[in-house]
Design a protein around this motif. Structure first.
Motif, PDB file in Angstrom:
ATOM      1  N   ILE A 184       0.838  -1.205   0.000  1.00  0.00           N
ATOM      2  CA  ILE A 184       0.000   0.000   0.000  1.00  0.00           C
ATOM      3  C   ILE A 184       0.869   1.251   0.000  1.00  0.00           C
ATOM      4  O   ILE A 184       0.584   2.215  -0.719  1.00  0.00           O
ATOM      5  CB  ILE A 184      -0.957  -0.015   1.212  1.00  0.00           C
ATOM      6  N   ARG A 185       1.946   1.241   0.787  1.00  0.00           N
ATOM      7  CA  ARG A 185       2.840   2.404   0.803  1.00  0.00           C
ATOM      8  C   ARG A 185       3.425   2.645  -0.587  1.00  0.00           C
ATOM      9  O   ARG A 185       3.489   3.777  -1.062  1.00  0.00           O
ATOM     10  CB  ARG A 185       3.981   2.213   1.806  1.00  0.00           C
ATOM     11  N   PHE A 186       3.835   1.565  -1.246  1.00  0.00           N
ATOM     12  CA  PHE A 186       4.420   1.689  -2.588  1.00  0.00           C
ATOM     13  C   PHE A 186       3.405   2.277  -3.565  1.00  0.00           C
ATOM     14  O   PHE A 186       3.707   3.193  -4.325  1.00  0.00           O
ATOM     15  CB  PHE A 186       4.896   0.324  -3.081  1.00  0.00           C
ATOM     16  N   LEU A 187       2.167   1.742  -3.524  1.00  0.00           N
ATOM     17  CA  LEU A 187       1.136   2.179  -4.468  1.00  0.00           C
ATOM     18  C   LEU A 187       0.749   3.643  -4.246  1.00  0.00           C
ATOM     19  O   LEU A 187       0.741   4.443  -5.191  1.00  0.00           O
ATOM     20  CB  LEU A 187      -0.095   1.288  -4.317  1.00  0.00           C
ATOM     21  N   VAL A 188       0.437   4.010  -2.986  1.00  0.00           N
ATOM     22  CA  VAL A 188      -0.022   5.372  -2.693  1.00  0.00           C
ATOM     23  C   VAL A 188       1.114   6.369  -2.879  1.00  0.00           C
ATOM     24  O   VAL A 188       0.913   7.484  -3.375  1.00  0.00           O
ATOM     25  CB  VAL A 188      -0.603   5.458  -1.264  1.00  0.00           C
ATOM     26  N   SER A 189       2.327   5.976  -2.497  1.00  0.00           N
ATOM     27  CA  SER A 189       3.479   6.853  -2.678  1.00  0.00           C
ATOM     28  C   SER A 189       3.698   7.174  -4.151  1.00  0.00           C
ATOM     29  O   SER A 189       3.972   8.323  -4.525  1.00  0.00           O
ATOM     30  CB  SER A 189       4.729   6.206  -2.092  1.00  0.00           C
ATOM     31  N   LEU A 239      -0.770  14.541   6.680  1.00  0.00           N
ATOM     32  CA  LEU A 239      -0.508  13.173   7.126  1.00  0.00           C
ATOM     33  C   LEU A 239      -1.589  12.240   6.599  1.00  0.00           C
ATOM     34  O   LEU A 239      -2.782  12.557   6.690  1.00  0.00           O
ATOM     35  CB  LEU A 239      -0.491  13.082   8.652  1.00  0.00           C
ATOM     36  N   ILE A 240      -1.163  11.081   6.056  1.00  0.00           N
ATOM     37  CA  ILE A 240      -2.075   9.995   5.721  1.00  0.00           C
ATOM     38  C   ILE A 240      -1.687   8.821   6.601  1.00  0.00           C
ATOM     39  O   ILE A 240      -0.574   8.288   6.496  1.00  0.00           O
ATOM     40  CB  ILE A 240      -1.989   9.602   4.231  1.00  0.00           C
ATOM     41  N   LEU A 241      -2.601   8.408   7.486  1.00  0.00           N
ATOM     42  CA  LEU A 241      -2.285   7.406   8.502  1.00  0.00           C
ATOM     43  C   LEU A 241      -3.208   6.194   8.382  1.00  0.00           C
ATOM     44  O   LEU A 241      -4.432   6.352   8.314  1.00  0.00           O
ATOM     45  CB  LEU A 241      -2.437   8.004   9.903  1.00  0.00           C
ATOM     46  N   ASP A 242      -2.611   5.007   8.391  1.00  0.00           N
ATOM     47  CA  ASP A 242      -3.414   3.796   8.462  1.00  0.00           C
ATOM     48  C   ASP A 242      -4.062   3.728   9.839  1.00  0.00           C
ATOM     49  O   ASP A 242      -3.447   4.080  10.854  1.00  0.00           O
ATOM     50  CB  ASP A 242      -2.510   2.579   8.231  1.00  0.00           C
ATOM     51  N   TYR A 243      -5.292   3.256   9.876  1.00  0.00           N
ATOM     52  CA  TYR A 243      -5.995   3.167  11.156  1.00  0.00           C
ATOM     53  C   TYR A 243      -5.334   2.140  12.071  1.00  0.00           C
ATOM     54  O   TYR A 243      -5.117   2.395  13.261  1.00  0.00           O
ATOM     55  CB  TYR A 243      -7.458   2.795  10.907  1.00  0.00           C
ATOM     56  N   ASP A 281      -7.611   8.757  -8.400  1.00  0.00           N
ATOM     57  CA  ASP A 281      -8.094  10.131  -8.561  1.00  0.00           C
ATOM     58  C   ASP A 281      -8.656  10.680  -7.249  1.00  0.00           C
ATOM     59  O   ASP A 281      -8.496  11.867  -6.953  1.00  0.00           O
ATOM     60  CB  ASP A 281      -9.175  10.193  -9.650  1.00  0.00           C
ATOM     61  N   GLU A 282      -9.312   9.824  -6.478  1.00  0.00           N
ATOM     62  CA  GLU A 282      -9.895  10.261  -5.208  1.00  0.00           C
ATOM     63  C   GLU A 282      -8.806  10.653  -4.218  1.00  0.00           C
ATOM     64  O   GLU A 282      -8.929  11.657  -3.514  1.00  0.00           O
ATOM     65  CB  GLU A 282     -10.770   9.165  -4.610  1.00  0.00           C
ATOM     66  N   ILE A 283      -7.737   9.857  -4.154  1.00  0.00           N
ATOM     67  CA  ILE A 283      -6.631  10.168  -3.239  1.00  0.00           C
ATOM     68  C   ILE A 283      -6.059  11.536  -3.555  1.00  0.00           C
ATOM     69  O   ILE A 283      -5.910  12.393  -2.678  1.00  0.00           O
ATOM     70  CB  ILE A 283      -5.532   9.093  -3.335  1.00  0.00           C
ATOM     71  N   VAL A 284      -5.725  11.764  -4.812  1.00  0.00           N
ATOM     72  CA  VAL A 284      -5.114  13.032  -5.218  1.00  0.00           C
ATOM     73  C   VAL A 284      -6.068  14.199  -4.999  1.00  0.00           C
ATOM     74  O   VAL A 284      -5.680  15.255  -4.484  1.00  0.00           O
ATOM     75  CB  VAL A 284      -4.673  12.966  -6.700  1.00  0.00           C
TER      76      VAL A 284
END
Length: 309
Positions: free
Chosen positions: A16-21, A52-56, A112-115
Motif C-alpha cells: 500500500i505504501r508503494f502504491l499510494v506513494s 498526514l495519511i495514517l493507516d488506522y 483520482d480520489e486520493i489526489v
C-alpha cells in the motif's frame, strides 16, 4: 503550496505504501514513508509534513494514537490528517470524533480520489491559515497571488489600498474590543462595496489596512462607496460626548493630548491603464504612496487615483 507539499504516508503494508506513494509522487508531491505509528510520530516532528495519511491499524501506535500525539503539539494543531481504513466503518469514525481528523479514505482508494482529497485539504488549510482571524479575509500570501495573477493576465485592473485614519488614537481611548468592532464593520463595508465587481478580491493586509483588487472601470465607484459608508457609520463608534463635540480627545504617538477627527479612510488606487504594472512590489510601493496622499485629506474619507502616465 500544493505541488511542493510534503506528505507523510504511514502504513504497515509495504504494498500500500508503494502504491499510494507512487500516486502522490506522480501528482507532484514529496512523500515520506513510515511503517508504524511510532515512526510516523518521529518523522512528523523531524520532517514537518504539510499533510498526514495514517493507516488506522498499525504496529506500536494506531492511527488514532498518532493523531492524539501530534495534535497535542501546538505546531501541528492545523496539519491536515487523513485516516486510511480497511472498511467504511461508522464505529471507527465515531471513535475518531473529537480528534480533529480531517478526512477518511477507505481501502482500496481510487487514484483520482486520493489526489483530489489531498489537494482539497491542502487548499482548505492554506486558506484557513492565511485568513485574518478577526475579519476572516485572506491575508498577504493570497493578496500577492491575486495581484500577480492580474498582472500576468494583462487586463485592465485596479488595486485599492485602504487605510483607516485615526484608528490608533481610537484604540488607545476606547480599547481593543471597540477597535475590533471597527475593523469588523469596515471589512463588511469594503466587502459589500466590492460586490459591484463580481470578480473582485478583498484582503486584509493587517491591522487597519485592507486591499481590493477589481476591474479598473469599477475602482472609483467602489472607493467612493467605501468612503461614503465609512463616514456615515463612524460617529456610531463614539460616546455621546465625542459625538456632540464632533471630535475625540486622545494621545498622539508622542504621548501628547490632541484632538482627533472621527475615523475615516484613505484609499490609494493603483492601476495599469496608464502604465504597465510589472510586479507586486511595484504595486505595493505605488499604493503606499497614493494611500499616504489620501490620508492627508482632513475632512472625512478620501481616495486618490493615480493619474500619472
Amino acid at each position: 503550496m500544493e505541488h511542493n507539499a510534503k506528505i507523510l504516508l504511514a502504513d504497515d503494508s509495504h504494498a500500500i505504501r508503494f502504491l499510494v506513494s507512487e500516486i502522490l509522487t506522480n501528482a507532484g508531491f514529496t512523500v515520506i514513508e513510515a511503517e508504524d505509528g511510532q515512526e510516523a510520530i518521529d518523522k512528523t516532528y523531524k520532517e514537518n509534513p504539510d499533510l498526514l495519511i495514517l493507516d488506522y491499524e498499525m504496529p506500536k501506535k494506531t492511527g488514532f494514537d498518532v493523531v492524539r500525539e501530534v495534535r497535542s503539539r501546538t505546531g501541528y494543531l492545523h496539519t491536515p490528517i487523513i485516516i486510511f481504513t480497511a472498511v467504511s466503518d461508522k464505529s471507527t469514525k465515531l471513535e475518531g470524533l473529537g480528534l480533529d481528523i480531517d478526512d477518511y479514505l477507505t481501502k482500496p482508494a481510487d487514484e483520482d480520489e486520493i489526489v483530489a482529497r489531498v489537494k482539497l485539504l491542502l487548499k482548505r488549510n492554506k486558506q484557513k491559515m492565511d485568513c485574518n482571524p478577526l475579519t476572516r479575509l485572506p491575508g498577504n500570501p493570497s493578496i500577492q497571488a491575486r495581484v500577480e495573477q492580474d498582472i500576468a493576465a494583462g487586463h485592465p485592473f485596479a488595486v485599492l489600498y485602504c487605510d483607516l485614519n485615526n484608528f490608533k488614537s481610537f484604540n488607545d481611548k476606547y480599547g481593543f474590543e471597540a477597535g475590533d468592532r471597527v475593523l469588523k464593520t469596515e471589512s463588511q463595508i469594503i466587502v459589500s462595496a466590492a460586490m459591484q465587481d463580481p470578480t473582485s478580491f478583498v484582503g486584509h493586509i493587517g491591522g487597519d489596512d485592507f486591499i481590493v483588487v477589481c476591474a479598473f472601470d469599477k475602482a472609483e465607484a467602489i472607493a467612493q462607496e467605501i468612503a461614503t459608508k465609512t463616514d456615515a457609520v463612524a460617529p456610531s463608534f463614539y460616546n455621546d460626548e465625542d459625538r456632540t463635540n464632533g471630535y475625540m480627545i486622545s494621545t498622539n504617538r508622542k504621548g501628547e493630548t490632541e484632538k482627533f477627527n472621527f475615523l475615516s479612510i484613505g484609499i490609494g488606487i493603483v492601476h495599469n491603464t496608464k502604465k504597465p504594472l510589472t510586479s507586486f512590489a511595484m504595486v505595493s510601493n505605488i499604493g503606499s504612496e497614493l494611500k499616504c496622499l489620501a490620508k492627508k485629506h482632513e475632512n472625512g474619507s478620501f481616495y486618490v487615483l493615480d493619474r500619472r502616465a
